[in-house]
Structures are given as C-alpha cells and as structure tokens.
Enzyme design. Structure first.
Site, mmCIF file in Angstrom:
data_model
loop_
_atom_site.group_PDB
_atom_site.id
_atom_site.type_symbol
_atom_site.label_atom_id
_atom_site.label_comp_id
_atom_site.label_asym_id
_atom_site.label_seq_id
_atom_site.Cartn_x
_atom_site.Cartn_y
_atom_site.Cartn_z
ATOM 1 N N HIS A 172 29.784 38.567 -51.969
ATOM 2 C CA HIS A 172 28.599 38.757 -52.810
ATOM 3 C C HIS A 172 27.412 39.279 -51.999
ATOM 4 O O HIS A 172 26.457 39.801 -52.556
ATOM 5 C CB HIS A 172 28.243 37.455 -53.548
ATOM 6 C CG HIS A 172 27.529 36.432 -52.732
ATOM 7 N ND1 HIS A 172 28.177 35.391 -52.091
ATOM 8 C CD2 HIS A 172 26.211 36.266 -52.441
ATOM 9 C CE1 HIS A 172 27.301 34.639 -51.458
ATOM 10 N NE2 HIS A 172 26.090 35.157 -51.654
ATOM 11 N N ASP B 168 35.350 35.008 -52.523
ATOM 12 C CA ASP B 168 34.068 35.497 -52.013
ATOM 13 C C ASP B 168 34.142 35.675 -50.501
ATOM 14 O O ASP B 168 33.650 34.856 -49.723
ATOM 15 C CB ASP B 168 32.960 34.506 -52.392
ATOM 16 C CG ASP B 168 31.573 35.055 -52.133
ATOM 17 O OD1 ASP B 168 31.445 36.276 -51.888
ATOM 18 O OD2 ASP B 168 30.604 34.263 -52.183
ATOM 19 N N GLY C 22 19.944 32.775 -48.675
ATOM 20 C CA GLY C 22 19.718 33.467 -47.414
ATOM 21 C C GLY C 22 20.722 33.063 -46.349
ATOM 22 O O GLY C 22 20.914 33.775 -45.356
ATOM 23 N N SER D 130 23.848 32.616 -47.242
ATOM 24 C CA SER D 130 25.106 33.143 -47.762
ATOM 25 C C SER D 130 25.819 34.013 -46.733
ATOM 26 O O SER D 130 25.193 34.781 -45.993
ATOM 27 C CB SER D 130 24.844 33.979 -49.020
ATOM 28 O OG SER D 130 24.461 33.178 -50.097
ATOM 29 N N GLY D 131 27.126 33.886 -46.693
ATOM 30 C CA GLY D 131 27.923 34.671 -45.763
ATOM 31 C C GLY D 131 28.061 34.049 -44.392
ATOM 32 O O GLY D 131 28.932 34.443 -43.606
#
Length: 365
Positions: A172, A221, A312, A314-315
C-alpha cells in the site's frame, strides 16, 4: 595432506571445473536455508586463506570473496567438505581484510537460522558491526529504510534492507506510485540533521507489488523495491535476516521502528523511534476487529494500549531477535484502527508466509 591426496592427478583446470560444478549445484540449493536448517554460511574445518588470513572451509558460492580468483596458487586454498565436495578456505574476517574483490555478504537474502549460535559476528545478516548502541541511533537498526518523496524530501513509509539492492516494504506504500515518485534513504536517524550520519539516497529501478494485493482489504500487503545501484555495507547500513518458517511468536516481545506519527493525527517524527510490543494470539486479534484478519498476518501492540506503530510507519519492519543473536523481520507494518488504542493491535504482514515470493523476486532474478 588429505586434500593433496584428494587432488592428486587433477590439473588446475580440472579443479576449477569441479568448483564450477559446485557453484552450479549450490545455486539450486540456495533456497534450502529457509526451508530447513541447511546452513547457507556453514563453516567447516579451520584453514589458512589468501593473505595468510585464518578462515574456515566453505562451499565456494557462500564465501564472500573470490578465493580462487584472488590467489596466485588457488590449489593452496582449496579444501574438502565432508569427504564429498571441494570447498575454498574463506577468511573469517573479510570485513576487516580489505582484500580486493571481497564482499561482505554474497548470499542474500539469508535466513536468520542459517547461522550457528554464538557464531563470530563479522558476517551475515541481522547483526550489529559495532556493539549494539545503548540508545536509539542509526547504528541500532542499520537495516531500516525510509521511503521519501523526492520533491519534498519528507518520508511517508518505511522498509527493510534484505539484500544490497532490495527493500522489503508494504504494497500500500507503493500503490499508484512509479519508481520516479520515490526514493530510498538508508543509514538515516534524524531527518532534521542531514550531516549527522552517513545516510545515502537511492533511486528505484523497479517496484514489485504482490500480484494478489488488495487495496480494499490490505490482503497480501507486501512489495519489493529494487535499487538502481547496489549499496555498500557499513555500521549504518546492513541487511536484516528473513525469519524461520512457521515460528510461533505469541507473547514474544518484538520491536517496531520508524519515523511515523508520534500520536494519532499528530506530527511525524524527525528521528528514528522504536517501541517494544507483544505479539497477540491470532484468535484474540481477530475477535477485536470487524474486518477479516487472515492467517498471513501478525497482530502486535501493548495490551493496555499506548504502544503501537502509527501512520508513517507503514512498510517498516517488525523485528525479533533469535536465540543465535540474529535479528529477523517477522512482519511488515500494514494497517490498524487509529494508533495505540486499547484492544486493537496493529496488523502486520507475516513475512514467513511470503518467503517463496521474496526469493523469486530477489535471488532468483
């Protein structure tokens, strides 16, 4: 003596041909280190390598330097592995040897269980080259990557370095973006102090999102970024290990780190922050949401609330330290309801569910 007897009657060309067959056969076995306890970087008997450096016998492909190519007399640095294979005497401390043609790590991505407990931490993934810092710094989590907008220089997601050219992140984070829309920064700690660390910026040549990623549900994801140029490794930049398969982390304390928001709807952090959180039982997590929580996810946050990843982050990686001391990425920050709310943990993509996909899109290329 046994090696000389073994090689008696072989010309150097014969020996090199044997080594080439070893390399080809080992390439097909590179995946096995993640499927079972095959030791990718296993060290066998002690020996003396090029430059009179102490070393151990290893399969040629898994030595981080070209021993044969860097030796005036390659036969001197050959060895026999378990009376079956021809190996090379690989120096133990290639990182410190400064030999031309050497590389710190050749076999990446690697599994965290590919190393013995208490193995000398001079090579391999998931380690600190210096002693682990006592407070948060870029040296503490050298595999942390920051994804940022090249026009604003502001980070919007995180990631984890798994090879010298590949970043593992969330799909995402890359949805709707092209490689020119993003940059990767490695070795960063404080965005407000550009000269504080040896941070390096990288352009991206390819974005590979999982083929079955669903933006509406965040299923699958996961994405891999390929850097245009390979990074070098140092105390600020180092790769993380991939996790063992099917390990149960329930109630284990894990760590999430990033430059995300300090609180829900708050400002993002200029400095790299981290928090320790427990992993939840999957059933308890699933009961906490209306949304479907599938088996390819991990749930983690403080049970009492207040400690969680946030927008922020994320990942970025969910980190766990194995008994052998290696750090592995067990999850990728995916989604959540708010940040730090009691009874609603953060949802992470479970990395070991995607190891075949990761290998296909990194070392198999």
């Amino acid at each position: 003596m046994r090696l000389l007897i073994y090689l008696m009657g072989y010309t150097l060309a014969n020996v090199l041909a044997i080594l080439e067959r070893e390399l080809r056969s080992d390439r097909h076995r590179r995946y096995l280190g993640l499927g079972r306890r095959f030791k990718i970087n296993r060290r066998y008997q002690e020996c003396v390598g090029p430059g009179d450096l102490p070393g151990h016998c290893k399969h040629p492909l898994f030595c981080a330097m070209n021993v044969v190519g860097s030796s005036k007399n390659p036969v001197e640095h050959l060895c026999v592995i378990e009376k079956t294979f021809v190996g090379v005497c690989c120096p133990d401390d290639i990182l410190l040897s400064n030999i031309v043609g050497s590389r710190i790590i050749m076999d990446l991505p690697a599994g965290g269980e590919d190393y013995d407990e208490q193995q000398n931490f001079t090579m391999g993934c998931g380690i600190f080259i210096d002693e682990k810092p006592q407070q948060s710094s870029a040296k503490e989590w050298p595999w942390l990557a920051s994804l940022y907008d090249p026009e604003t220089s502001k980070p919007f997601c995180g990631g984890a370095l798994i090879t010298d050219r590949h970043i593992l992140t969330a799909a995402h984070c890359t949805e709707g973006r092209t490689p020119s829309d993003m940059r990767v920064r490695l070795g960063e700690y404080d965005y407000a102090r550009p000269d504080e660390t040896r941070a390096r910026n990288f352009e991206i040549s390819e974005i590979k999102e999982h083929e079955e990623f669903e933006l509406s549900t965040y299923f699958n994801d996961i994405a891999i970024l390929t850097l245009t140029n390979a990074t070098g490794f140092n105390t600020y930049i180092w790769p993380i290990c991939l996790p063992p398969l099917n390990k149960n982390y329930v109630n284990e304390t894990v760590i999430v780190a990033g430059w995300g928001q300090i609180s829900y709807s708050g400002n993002t952090s200029n400095i790299l922050r981290q928090v320790e959180i427990p992993v939840w039982e999957h059933e308890r997590c699933a009961d906490s949401f209306v949304q479907t929580i599938n088996e390819k996810t991990i749930c983690a946050a403080a049970y009492e609330g207040g400690r969680d990843s946030c927008k922020g982050d994320s990942g970025g990686p969910l980190l766990h330290q194995l008994p052998n001391g290696r750090w592995v990425i067990i999850g990728i920050v995916s989604w959540g309801i708010g940040c730090g709310q009691k009874g609603q943990p953060g949802i992470y993509t479970r990395v070991d569910s995607y190891i075949p996909w990761i290998l296909t899109n990194t070392i198999a290329k």
